[in-house]
Design a protein around this motif. Structure first.
Motif, short mmCIF file in Angstrom:
data_model
loop_
_atom_site.label_atom_id
_atom_site.label_comp_id
_atom_site.label_asym_id
_atom_site.label_seq_id
_atom_site.Cartn_x
_atom_site.Cartn_y
_atom_site.Cartn_z
N THR A 36 36.68 40.19 29.94
CA THR A 36 37.86 39.89 30.76
C THR A 36 39.02 40.83 30.43
N GLY A 37 39.27 41.04 29.14
CA GLY A 37 40.38 41.88 28.75
C GLY A 37 40.18 43.35 29.07
N ALA A 38 38.94 43.74 29.37
CA ALA A 38 38.63 45.13 29.71
C ALA A 38 38.40 45.31 31.20
N GLY A 39 38.69 44.27 31.99
CA GLY A 39 38.44 44.33 33.43
C GLY A 39 39.65 44.80 34.22
N GLU A 40 39.40 45.21 35.45
CA GLU A 40 40.47 45.65 36.34
C GLU A 40 41.06 44.50 37.16
N GLY A 41 40.37 43.36 37.17
CA GLY A 41 40.90 42.22 37.91
C GLY A 41 40.49 42.18 39.36
N ASN A 42 39.37 42.80 39.71
CA ASN A 42 38.96 42.88 41.10
C ASN A 42 38.41 41.56 41.61
N LEU A 43 38.85 41.17 42.80
CA LEU A 43 38.34 40.00 43.50
C LEU A 43 37.76 40.51 44.81
N LEU A 44 36.46 40.81 44.81
CA LEU A 44 35.87 41.58 45.90
C LEU A 44 34.83 40.79 46.70
N VAL A 45 34.88 40.99 48.01
CA VAL A 45 33.76 40.63 48.88
C VAL A 45 33.14 41.90 49.47
N SER A 46 33.87 42.99 49.46
CA SER A 46 33.47 44.22 50.16
C SER A 46 32.19 44.84 49.60
N ASP A 47 31.89 44.63 48.33
CA ASP A 47 30.76 45.32 47.71
C ASP A 47 29.50 44.46 47.64
N LYS A 48 29.50 43.32 48.33
CA LYS A 48 28.39 42.37 48.21
C LYS A 48 27.65 42.22 49.53
#
Length: 382
Positions: A36-48
């Protein structure tokens, strides 16, 4: 009891507490100290692509919007949308086919002709073939989101305590955990240990082949809003779906409310090796400047690495483990854990309270991996 104080564990605690349960969260490190601390925080539907993960992502998209109103503004929820671009007409046609299939599943995707890309992103490189805008894509600050979810849950949070054993009763049912600080008793244990989810599963006598998939992110100096959306090249989708252990990089560029631009994304299975890879950073920088030439003169002020919790079929393990009564899993989300956290928490809360889950649990069954099907020889660290 939840093992793991990342955003997935925090979401499990939040929704379990909202369902009336008393929750304790354990972590051997600090809150959001892992993926979590190394993530960009993406909340994506576009790549699925259409299927169980997209269904989970659409549910999470709605839940994140609710959480953005319930939690403090400090989680930096930003419904900025995503822009996927192709380099030529053939790539645009492939994106069009992908978006059409997504639309049938409930995703909003708007085609952007090549001559209109600069309306959305003025600093994009010229000569691109076209793209698709995904208004449902969003972003949060992941570490803050995890912290605020835990605080809002009212859960008892115990950091710096490593789980060393899962306690079981006479019939193999979960009775709690043993930690470096002593025994804690509970009728249910939720394994939200991220990349280390396989280790926690083994402590309970269950097989879950979670492996680390390393990724680097470049962070630029603070800038005016040079990049308005999450922007990525079409080959990023293929990299996400790939099971290759080899190094893969594809341009992913996005601005943040604080000013820095985040540049990814790389994937490789090298175990838990945190060695800084100059080759990866060069690739990321080169691919980012191909998309946004303006970044060529911008300073990168730092970089960080993280480990995505990878499962061989690219779906997380969510729900009760039928092999160990009282054990539930909420791990293996790979690079989508932040985006999928609320839906995962809602599914775990439903399982704990015997309610109907908001989406079917069957595709995420933790026991779907047999040792003979995905052995260590095939999916071991590269």
């Amino acid at each position: 009891m939840v093992v793991g104080a990342g955003v997935v564990g925090a979401a499990c605690a939040y929704y379990a507490a909202r369902s009336g349960l008393t929750v304790t969260v354990l972590d051997r490190g600090p809150v959001a100290g892992g993926t979590t601390g190394a993530g960009e925080g993406n909340l994506l539907v576009s790549d699925k692509e259409p299927g169980p993960e997209l269904e989970l992502a659409l549910l999470s998209s709605r839940l994140w919007q609710e959480l953005a109103e319930e939690l403090p503004a400090g989680i930096e929820y930003e419904a900025k949308g995503g822009l996927v671009v192709a380099s030529d007409a053939a790539g645009t046609a492939a994106l069009r086919k992908f978006a059409a299939a997504q639309a049938e599943a409930g995703v909003t995707a708007e085609e952007v002709p090549a001559d209109r890309l600069h309306d959305l992103e003025p600093h994009l490189a010229p000569g691109l073939g076209g793209g698709f805008h995904y208004p449902q894509d969003a972003q949060v600050q992941p570490a803050l989101a995890a912290a605020h979810l835990l605080r809002a849950s009212g859960a008892r949070v115990r950091t710096g305590e490593e789980v060393t054993a899962v306690l079981t009763g006479a019939h193999g049912e979960v009775r709690g955990v043993r930690t470096t600080a002593g025994d804690l008793h509970a009728p249910h244990v939720v394994n939200a240990a991220g990349t280390w989810g396989g280790d926690v599963a083994r402590l309970a006598g269950a097989h879950l082949p979670v492996l680390p998939r390393r990724g680097f992110v470049l962070v630029t100096e603070p800038l005016p809003r040079v990049v308005r959306h999450k922007v990525y090249a079409a080959d990023y989708v293929a990299d996400v779906a790939s099971g290759s252990a080899a190094l893969q990089t594809s341009a992913v560029v996005e601005g943040t409310p604080a000013g820095p631009v985040l540049i990814g994304a790389s994937r490789e299975r090298v175990g838990f090796d945190r060695t800084l890879s100059v080759e990866v950073l060069r690739r990321l920088a080169a691919q980012a400047t191909e998309l946004f030439p303006v970044l060529a003169k911008v300073r990168a002020i730092r970089t960080y690495a993280g480990f995505r919790p990878y499962l061989p079929d690219h779906l997380p393990a969510i729900g009760p483990d039928p092999r160990v009564p009282g054990l539930l899993h909420a791990c293996g989300h790979e690079g989508a854990g932040i985006g999928l956290a609320p839906a995962t928490g809602a599914l775990i809360a439903a399982a704990l309270t015997g309610r109907q889950p908001p989406v079917p649990l069957a595709p995420f069954r933790p026991d779907r991996f047999g040792p003979d099907r995905f052995g260590s020889d095939r999916f071991g660290s590269a």
